[in-house]
Enzyme design. Structure first.
Site, PDB file in Angstrom:
ATOM      1  N   ASP A 146      19.602  16.232 104.908  1.00  0.00           N
ATOM      2  CA  ASP A 146      19.047  17.087 103.505  1.00  0.00           C
ATOM      3  C   ASP A 146      19.842  18.023 102.888  1.00  0.00           C
ATOM      4  O   ASP A 146      19.653  18.484 101.729  1.00  0.00           O
ATOM      5  CB  ASP A 146      17.565  17.748 103.854  1.00  0.00           C
ATOM      6  CG  ASP A 146      16.688  16.600 104.099  1.00  0.00           C
ATOM      7  OD1 ASP A 146      16.878  15.597 104.059  1.00  0.00           O
ATOM      8  OD2 ASP A 146      15.635  17.080 104.879  1.00  0.00           O
ATOM      9  N   ARG A 160       9.131  19.046  94.003  1.00  0.00           N
ATOM     10  CA  ARG A 160       8.432  18.690  95.183  1.00  0.00           C
ATOM     11  C   ARG A 160       8.951  19.626  96.434  1.00  0.00           C
ATOM     12  O   ARG A 160       8.395  19.896  97.396  1.00  0.00           O
ATOM     13  CB  ARG A 160       9.045  17.377  95.630  1.00  0.00           C
ATOM     14  CG  ARG A 160       8.203  16.298  94.705  1.00  0.00           C
ATOM     15  CD  ARG A 160       8.398  15.029  95.444  1.00  0.00           C
ATOM     16  NE  ARG A 160       8.346  14.983  96.794  1.00  0.00           N
ATOM     17  CZ  ARG A 160       9.298  14.325  97.333  1.00  0.00           C
ATOM     18  NH1 ARG A 160      10.576  13.737  96.755  1.00  0.00           N
ATOM     19  NH2 ARG A 160       9.437  14.380  98.721  1.00  0.00           N
ATOM     20  N   LYS A 199       9.281  23.651 103.647  1.00  0.00           N
ATOM     21  CA  LYS A 199       8.349  22.601 103.229  1.00  0.00           C
ATOM     22  C   LYS A 199       8.058  21.962 104.285  1.00  0.00           C
ATOM     23  O   LYS A 199       7.173  21.357 104.608  1.00  0.00           O
ATOM     24  CB  LYS A 199       9.040  21.879 102.114  1.00  0.00           C
ATOM     25  CG  LYS A 199       8.634  20.264 101.895  1.00  0.00           C
ATOM     26  CD  LYS A 199       9.165  19.736 100.677  1.00  0.00           C
ATOM     27  CE  LYS A 199      10.496  18.981 101.077  1.00  0.00           C
ATOM     28  NZ  LYS A 199      10.076  17.584 101.597  1.00  0.00           N
ATOM     29  N   ASN A 200       9.145  21.293 104.911  1.00  0.00           N
ATOM     30  CA  ASN A 200       9.106  20.432 105.897  1.00  0.00           C
ATOM     31  C   ASN A 200       8.445  20.742 107.333  1.00  0.00           C
ATOM     32  O   ASN A 200       8.286  19.957 108.302  1.00  0.00           O
ATOM     33  CB  ASN A 200      10.556  19.508 106.279  1.00  0.00           C
ATOM     34  CG  ASN A 200      10.782  18.834 105.037  1.00  0.00           C
ATOM     35  OD1 ASN A 200       9.943  18.529 104.159  1.00  0.00           O
ATOM     36  ND2 ASN A 200      12.054  18.355 105.204  1.00  0.00           N
ATOM     37  N   ARG A 203      12.514   3.483 104.765  1.00  0.00           N
ATOM     38  CA  ARG A 203      11.913   4.462 105.601  1.00  0.00           C
ATOM     39  C   ARG A 203      10.909   3.898 106.315  1.00  0.00           C
ATOM     40  O   ARG A 203       9.545   4.068 106.171  1.00  0.00           O
ATOM     41  CB  ARG A 203      11.522   5.625 104.731  1.00  0.00           C
ATOM     42  CG  ARG A 203      12.680   6.165 104.237  1.00  0.00           C
ATOM     43  CD  ARG A 203      12.599   7.523 103.398  1.00  0.00           C
ATOM     44  NE  ARG A 203      12.084   8.650 104.216  1.00  0.00           N
ATOM     45  CZ  ARG A 203      11.703   9.986 103.773  1.00  0.00           C
ATOM     46  NH1 ARG A 203      11.759  10.155 102.702  1.00  0.00           N
ATOM     47  NH2 ARG A 203      11.662  10.885 104.770  1.00  0.00           N
ATOM     48  N   CYS A 258      11.500   4.270  99.402  1.00  0.00           N
ATOM     49  CA  CYS A 258      12.033   5.637  99.092  1.00  0.00           C
ATOM     50  C   CYS A 258      13.330   5.209  98.388  1.00  0.00           C
ATOM     51  O   CYS A 258      14.149   4.356  98.919  1.00  0.00           O
ATOM     52  CB  CYS A 258      11.740   6.459 100.156  1.00  0.00           C
ATOM     53  SG  CYS A 258      12.687   8.131  99.597  1.00  0.00           S
TER      54      CYS A 258
HETATM   55  N1  EPU Z   1      13.121   5.862 111.215  1.00  0.00           N
HETATM   56  C1  EPU Z   1      12.844   4.432 111.912  1.00  0.00           C
HETATM   57  N2  EPU Z   1      11.503   4.461 112.180  1.00  0.00           N
HETATM   58  C2  EPU Z   1      10.408   5.269 112.024  1.00  0.00           C
HETATM   59  C3  EPU Z   1      10.770   6.342 111.482  1.00  0.00           C
HETATM   60  C4  EPU Z   1      11.987   6.772 111.268  1.00  0.00           C
HETATM   61  O1  EPU Z   1      13.696   3.812 111.955  1.00  0.00           O
HETATM   62  O2  EPU Z   1       9.476   4.779 112.535  1.00  0.00           O
HETATM   63  C5  EPU Z   1      14.440   6.012 110.911  1.00  0.00           C
HETATM   64  C6  EPU Z   1      14.621   6.574 109.295  1.00  0.00           C
HETATM   65  O3  EPU Z   1      14.551   5.346 108.518  1.00  0.00           O
HETATM   66  C7  EPU Z   1      15.976   7.256 109.375  1.00  0.00           C
HETATM   67  C8  EPU Z   1      15.651   7.846 110.745  1.00  0.00           C
HETATM   68  O4  EPU Z   1      14.861   7.353 111.496  1.00  0.00           O
HETATM   69  O5  EPU Z   1      17.277   6.597 109.440  1.00  0.00           O
HETATM   70  C9  EPU Z   1      15.112   9.391 110.517  1.00  0.00           C
HETATM   71  O6  EPU Z   1      14.195   9.372 109.850  1.00  0.00           O
HETATM   72  P1  EPU Z   1      12.904  10.648 110.125  1.00  0.00           P
HETATM   73  O7  EPU Z   1      11.706   9.634 110.667  1.00  0.00           O
HETATM   74  O8  EPU Z   1      13.503  11.599 111.211  1.00  0.00           O
HETATM   75  O9  EPU Z   1      12.485  11.161 108.618  1.00  0.00           O
HETATM   76  P2  EPU Z   1      11.214  11.689 108.334  1.00  0.00           P
HETATM   77  O10 EPU Z   1      10.468  12.560 109.467  1.00  0.00           O
HETATM   78  O11 EPU Z   1      10.395  10.663 107.529  1.00  0.00           O
HETATM   79  C10 EPU Z   1      11.843  14.207 107.649  1.00  0.00           C
HETATM   80  C11 EPU Z   1      12.093  14.973 106.405  1.00  0.00           C
HETATM   81  C12 EPU Z   1      13.254  14.456 105.474  1.00  0.00           C
HETATM   82  C13 EPU Z   1      14.413  14.465 106.428  1.00  0.00           C
HETATM   83  C14 EPU Z   1      14.275  13.593 107.720  1.00  0.00           C
HETATM   84  C15 EPU Z   1      15.605  13.676 108.416  1.00  0.00           C
HETATM   85  C16 EPU Z   1       9.651  15.749 106.331  1.00  0.00           C
HETATM   86  C17 EPU Z   1       8.552  15.988 105.362  1.00  0.00           C
HETATM   87  N3  EPU Z   1      10.713  14.998 105.888  1.00  0.00           N
HETATM   88  O12 EPU Z   1      11.454  12.780 107.259  1.00  0.00           O
HETATM   89  O13 EPU Z   1      13.213  15.366 104.449  1.00  0.00           O
HETATM   90  O14 EPU Z   1      15.417  13.863 105.441  1.00  0.00           O
HETATM   91  O15 EPU Z   1      13.279  14.092 108.109  1.00  0.00           O
HETATM   92  O16 EPU Z   1      15.885  14.898 108.899  1.00  0.00           O
HETATM   93  O17 EPU Z   1       9.933  16.451 107.205  1.00  0.00           O
HETATM   94  C18 EPU Z   1      13.671  15.912 102.156  1.00  0.00           C
HETATM   95  O18 EPU Z   1      12.874  17.129 102.676  1.00  0.00           O
HETATM   96  O19 EPU Z   1      14.283  15.717 101.230  1.00  0.00           O
HETATM   97  C19 EPU Z   1      13.656  14.871 103.328  1.00  0.00           C
HETATM   98  C20 EPU Z   1      13.806  13.556 102.849  1.00  0.00           C
END
Ligand code: EPU
Length: 421
Positions: free
Chosen positions: A308, A400, A22-23, A121, A116
């Site tokens: 995850d 999802r 998915k991701n 986030r 969330c």
């Molecule tokens: N963060 C920041 N600022 C930002 C973005 C992120 O501080 O602008 C922080 C977040 O709060 C968190 C950390 O950085 O503490 C990592 O977050 P990241 O941005 O890597 O998460 P994401 O890209 O929004 C993806 C996956 C998530 C998974 C995370 C971490 C997708 C669609 N989602 O989210 O997947 O947990 O990376 O590996 O790719 C799931 O599939 O259940 C899921 C939540």
């Protein structure tokens, strides 16, 4: 709304085919906005999040056509650049259309993704990166409004409090592919899903070096073209079924997976008493002895143990004799499943971002509430081993992210069925 009813105590044995990730699929579908040409994406899982992305495309006026596990982005240009609240609010990953829209159309209007249940986030890194490339960005009436005359390559440090960001890296790589000049992203995410996105962009004609490393260099090009790509196997789905085998004292062969993407998961399962046999694209998993062992798990960015899989391994450790400690370093508040696991008889306490899990002899079924995608998976795992009946409510989260979960579990011996609330 649906609920899942599980009668626990069945040993899972057999083979499961792993679906596409998915991701990886979500940002790759978003990347097709960088071209007007046809793109063919294979091994796309049939999930709610993917249909949410399809809805955004529909709104933008870009045709996506699904034929079994193949998603075709039909050729054609588009003019709409808004991703509206009613779609974005159902899926945070919608944010990954921001970079492609800005790069291709020089403007984007994306609803600000809200909070969330797994904790705050923020999207500061997305905005910092895109601003560094020359985007003018403001947040008005709940929308991120981004404009640019021409994105220009830049040296950017993209690390935050919790290390690299997966989707901020995705957004920035995509935006940089059409920027003028060279972009260097320092502290870029190296997750397999980002590598898959990078490989897809290369096929579209992007110039990228360092895919899979923490420093990625992108030389902007004038235009990207259509491409064909096969999505990588879902490493979290793989890990979840590994946990299903271990928790039921079963024996599962997982096919069409990518063992090299889940070294941290495999290593941890071995440490807590599992036998894991790896072949090129299969994993066989079972317990080594009758009992599992306690362990210590810390979630980290790739190649560390993924956040995850934190909830799922917690279910497993809840019945492993001894004291286990699980430390969450990516989302310090991603622990809502603890209270529900305790309702099933687990003994888990939370100390800051550490969950202290005292292994119990057995769990006993009851009604539990799923709070998010991975928490749902954790509760189902616990239900598979709990005595009696476990009812997991609000399973729409599960739809999802897990393709055909009940069907796959049933086929290997689980007693699980979906009912209407
Ligand atoms: N963060 C920041 N600022 C930002 C973005 C992120 O501080 O602008 C922080 C977040 O709060 C968190 C950390 O950085 O503490 C990592 O977050 P990241 O941005 O890597 O998460 P994401 O890209 O929004 C993806 C996956 C998530 C998974 C995370 C971490 C997708 C669609 N989602 O989210 O997947 O947990 O990376 O590996 O790719 C799931 O599939 O259940 C899921 C939540």
């Amino acid at each position: 709304m649906d609920k899942l009813v599980i009668n626990g105590g069945h040993v899972l044995k057999g083979e499961i085919d792993i679906s596409g990730a998915k991701n990886a699929a979500l940002p790759i579908i978003a990347a097709t906005l960088l071209t007007d040409e046809e793109c063919i994406i294979k091994n796309v899982p049939d999930l709610k999040d993917i249909s949410t992305m399809q809805k955004i495309f529909e709104y933008l006026g870009v045709k996506l056509r699904r034929e079994k596990d193949v998603l075709v982005r039909e050729s054609g240009s588009y003019n709409e650049t808004t991703a509206p609240y009613d779609i974005v609010s159902t899926m945070r990953a919608s944010i990954c259309v921001l970079g492609p829209l800005l790069a291709k159309k020089s403007k984007a209007n994306v609803s600000f993704p809200g909070g969330c249940v797994i904790g705050p986030r923020p999207i500061d890194l997305h905005l910092k990166g895109l601003r560094a490339l020359g985007a003018d960005i403001s947040v008005e009436e709940g929308y991120i409004i981004a404009n640019t005359k021409q994105l220009k390559g830049k040296d950017i440090y993209l690390g935050g409090h919790f290390g690299s960001s997966v989707l901020a890296t995705a957004n920035l790589i995509m935006a940089a592919t059409l920027a003028k000049g060279t972009t260097v992203i320092h502290n870029a995410a190296a997750e397999p899903e980002i590598q898959d996105l990078g490989n897809f962009l290369l096929k579209m004609g992007a110039q990228i070096q360092g895919i899979g490393a923490h420093t990625i260099t992108i030389q902007g090009v004038k235009k990207l073209h259509g491409a064909q790509h096969t999505i990588i196997p879902d490493r979290i789905e793989t890990g979840t079924y590994m946990a299903a085998a271990a928790i039921t004292n079963g024996d599962l062969l997982l096919r069409n997976t990518a063992p090299s993407d889940i070294m941290a998961i495999t290593d941890k399962f071995r440490e807590i008493g599992c036998l894991v046999d790896i072949d090129q694209n299969t994993i066989r998993i079972r317990r080594k002895n009758k009992m599992l062992k306690a362990g210590a798990v810390t979630t980290l960015t790739y190649p560390g143990f993924p956040t995850d899989m934190q909830a799922q391994i917690m279910s497993l450790l809840s019945i492993s004799p001894g004291i286990s400690v699980i430390t969450e370093k990516i989302y310090p508040e991603r622990f809502i499943h603890i209270s529900e696991l305790n309702r099933l008889g687990a003994n888990i306490i939370l100390e800051g971002c550490n969950a202290i899990v005292k292994g119990v002899k057995s769990l006993s079924g009851t009604d539990v509430m799923a709070s998010d995608l991975r928490a749902s998976a954790a509760l189902i795992l616990a239900g598979l081993v709990a005595r009696g009946k476990t009812t997991v409510h609000r399973v729409y989260h599960l739809d999802r992210g897990y393709e055909n979960l009940e069907k796959k579990l049933k086929a290997v011996g689980a007693d699980i069925k979906r009912e209407k609330e």
